[in-house]
Design an enzyme around this catalytic site. Structure first.
Site: not given
Length: 193
Positions: A55, A105
């Protein structure tokens, strides 16, 4: 062996046993102090983390090992661009993710900012964001949303393969564990993030 020699031998044996006990006690104290320090450092200062998914490509690769520092967020909130590690918000916990299953993230928008994604471009407060760190432009749109105070919008650098805020919404700042600051493995890629 004379009586004095026997007494001396017994005395030496007692001293040796006392020295061994003293040495064991000193070593045990060192181990206990080291364990306490390790606990304090990992809980409040920094901890190692492992990257399990794609990711955050190309910035972070699978199996990268990072140092996540925790001190700076005691004094300030995360800023746009910070790469953070966080506990999954309730939306993800309801989907089966465990609270201790940390995510990583990039912070895209903070409280009071408006974010939208349109035609492959991220906009913050109607200004296009320059992103030289993403794998590819997002293939989705996100209607303009204002981030409430105390919350963040986070996205993976691999925008089209990331379970992030565009899927599940706002991240409470209280869920932030720390900021990824240094990659210590693999060795050819050691350095600041």
């Amino acid at each position: 062996m004379t009586l004095d020699e026997q007494k001396m031998k017994i005395s030496e044996t007692k001293l040796a046993k006392n020295d061994i006990k003293k040495s064991i006690w000193e070593n045990l104290q060192i181990v206990i102090i080291a364990l306490i320090l390790a606990f304090i450092i990992r809980t409040f200062i920094a901890e190692p983390r492992y990257i399990p998914s794609e990711s955050m490509l190309p910035t972070l690769e699978i199996r990268d090992r990072l140092v996540v520092e925790k001190v700076s967020y005691y004094f300030r909130s995360p800023h746009r661009g910070d790469i953070i590690v966080f506990e999954p918000p309730i939306q993800l916990q309801l989907q089966g993710y465990k609270r201790e299953q940390a995510f990583i993230k990039r912070v895209m928008a903070t409280g009071g900012e408006t974010i939208k994604v349109m035609d492959g471009q991220v906009y913050i407060n109607n200004q296009p964001l320059t992103e030289n760190y993403i794998l590819e432009s997002p293939h989705y749109n996100l209607q303009p949303i204002e981030v409430p105070p105390g919350y963040l919008i986070v996205m993976g650098d691999n925008r089209n393969n990331s379970n992030d805020s565009h899927v599940w919404g706002f991240l409470p700042e209280k869920n932030v564990i720390g900021k990824a600051v240094f990659r210590f493995f693999p060795f050819p890629r050691i350095g600041s993030i």
